[in-house]
Design a protein around this motif. Structure first.
Motif, short mmCIF file in Angstrom:
data_model
loop_
_atom_site.label_atom_id
_atom_site.label_comp_id
_atom_site.label_asym_id
_atom_site.label_seq_id
_atom_site.Cartn_x
_atom_site.Cartn_y
_atom_site.Cartn_z
N ARG A 145 0.88 -1.31 0.00
CA ARG A 145 -0.16 -0.13 -0.24
C ARG A 145 0.92 1.19 0.03
O ARG A 145 0.36 2.16 -0.36
N TYR A 146 2.18 1.16 0.42
CA TYR A 146 2.78 2.36 0.63
C TYR A 146 4.03 2.39 -0.38
O TYR A 146 5.12 3.13 -0.36
N THR A 147 3.77 1.63 -1.50
CA THR A 147 4.82 1.60 -2.64
C THR A 147 5.21 3.04 -3.15
O THR A 147 6.21 3.20 -3.35
N PHE A 148 4.37 4.00 -3.31
CA PHE A 148 4.32 5.12 -3.63
C PHE A 148 5.28 5.97 -2.76
O PHE A 148 6.26 6.67 -3.08
N GLY A 149 5.19 5.74 -1.59
CA GLY A 149 5.91 6.46 -0.64
C GLY A 149 7.18 6.12 -0.59
O GLY A 149 8.07 6.79 -0.43
N TYR A 150 7.28 4.55 -0.51
CA TYR A 150 8.59 4.00 -0.82
C TYR A 150 9.70 4.59 -1.88
O TYR A 150 10.72 5.05 -1.83
N ALA A 151 8.82 4.67 -3.04
CA ALA A 151 9.45 5.35 -4.09
C ALA A 151 9.90 6.69 -3.90
O ALA A 151 11.02 6.90 -4.49
N MET A 152 9.10 7.37 -3.30
CA MET A 152 9.45 8.67 -3.09
C MET A 152 10.56 8.98 -2.20
O MET A 152 11.53 9.88 -2.41
N ALA A 153 10.84 8.20 -1.25
CA ALA A 153 12.07 8.14 -0.36
C ALA A 153 13.15 7.65 -1.21
O ALA A 153 14.19 8.23 -0.97
N GLY A 154 13.10 6.73 -1.99
CA GLY A 154 14.13 6.53 -3.02
C GLY A 154 14.38 7.52 -3.67
O GLY A 154 15.85 7.65 -3.97
N VAL A 155 13.69 8.30 -4.53
CA VAL A 155 13.86 9.44 -5.10
C VAL A 155 14.56 10.57 -4.46
O VAL A 155 15.66 11.11 -4.76
N CYS A 156 14.24 10.59 -2.98
CA CYS A 156 14.81 11.62 -2.18
C CYS A 156 16.30 11.29 -1.85
O CYS A 156 17.18 12.33 -2.08
N ALA A 157 16.44 9.97 -1.77
CA ALA A 157 17.98 9.62 -1.38
C ALA A 157 18.85 9.85 -2.92
O ALA A 157 19.81 10.37 -2.65
N LEU A 158 18.15 9.45 -3.86
CA LEU A 158 19.10 9.87 -5.20
C LEU A 158 19.19 11.33 -5.61
O LEU A 158 20.21 11.77 -6.15
N VAL A 159 18.24 12.08 -5.07
CA VAL A 159 18.42 13.63 -5.19
C VAL A 159 19.53 14.08 -4.41
O VAL A 159 20.34 14.97 -5.11
N TRP A 160 19.46 13.66 -3.25
CA TRP A 160 20.59 14.40 -2.52
C TRP A 160 21.98 13.95 -2.66
O TRP A 160 22.94 14.75 -2.72
N SER A 161 21.99 12.47 -2.96
CA SER A 161 23.57 11.94 -3.50
C SER A 161 23.99 12.69 -4.64
O SER A 161 24.93 13.04 -4.92
#
Length: 295
Positions: A145-161
């Protein structure tokens, strides 16, 4: 250790105050809090210009630098807040905190950098310590159910790195440019607030003081210090050492009486400290170069 690397790590130390000051800021919605604190962060940069040498006005800032800077600061917070709205905080935070590992691994692609086994193992030890901090010793319960939220967190990590690594490609761009990155992030956050949130301002001088503290350090001076670190410091050591942020944050909360000490915290301390020391091993043992400023 090189001065630029230490300056970069001072950003990690300032980010350790983020949780405590955010908690003390009351019920201010995330994008409004971001808009206010980044406006204060802009003032930090403007004040620094009064005491630091003025940048060369003839120097042209490449368009991609503006894109990298604004996308990095605003994008990280936008995706982080979106992740927290669409997934449990524990899982979202842990995924978002993959960025130090991505910095260490991605540094192998940077000019003049070489990725060694101790960098990778040190980063993984730091990740294990962070796991203990974020999950509070429990397990993860990933839910579809939280796949979208998990994906956004992954994008967050990718953006800052990506922001951290790409900033290193432009070492000649003065750190003062971060002033305008903060200003743009403040404006964009205000737009998101007006579109998505209900306005709730800090209640009383104590909450306003916490908001000002956020703007001066974790959301202000920290970004200028980080810019110096990633451009001129040892980015692999800095990436691995960044895992100290959740540990330091937890220790600050314990000191403030908000959290309780435990064996889990001690274990996380050993993992994160050991991982950072291992990642820094070759850097600490390196003979100092002659004829140049240490980084």
């Amino acid at each position: 250790m090189g001065r630029a690397t230490l300056i970069g790590f001072s950003a990690v130390a300032m980010w350790a105050l983020l949780a405590l000051l955010t908690d003390a800021s009351g019920q201010v919605p995330p994008f409004l809090l971001s808009a206010i604190t980044f406006a204060i962060g802009t003032c930090v940069g403007l004040a620094a210009r009064l005491v630091m040498p003025a940048p060369d006005k003839r120097q042209k800032i490449p368009p991609q630098v503006w894109l990298i800077g604004i996308a990095g600061l605003f994008g990280y917070h936008f995706f982080y807040f979106t992740a927290l709205r669409n997934a449990p905080a524990v899982e979202a935070s842990l995924i978002a905190y993959l960025w130090p590992l991505l910095i260490v691994l991605g540094s192998a692609l940077m000019p003049g950098e070489r990725l060694a086994w101790n960098h990778v193992v040190g980063a993984l030890l730091g990740l294990a310590g962070t796991f203990l901090i974020v999950t509070k010793g429990g397990g993860l319960g990933f839910d579809a159910r939280y796949t979208f939220g998990y994906a956004m967190a992954g994008v967050c990590a990718l953006v800052w790195s990506s922001y951290s690594l790409l900033s290193r490609r432009f070492p000649s761009v003065p750190t003062s440019i971060v002033t305008w990155f903060c200003a743009a992030t403040s404006v964009l956050s205000l737009v998101c607030h007006l579109l998505l949130e209900k306005t709730v301002l800090p209640d009383g001088p104590g909450q306003w003081l916490a908001v000002v503290g956020l703007g001066l350090m974790p959301v202000g001076a920290a970004f200028y210090a980080w810019d110096i670190g990633v451009k001129r410091g040892n980015i692999q050591v800095l990436g691995a050492a960044s895992y100290a942020a959740p540990l330091l944050s937890t220790l600050v909360l314990i000191a403030a009486g908000v959290a309780e000490p435990s064996l889990r915290i001690l274990a996380a301390c050993v993992l994160i400290t050991g991982g950072a020391a291992l990642a820094a091993k070759s850097f600490l043992l390196r003979k100092p170069a002659t004829g140049g400023a240490g980084a």
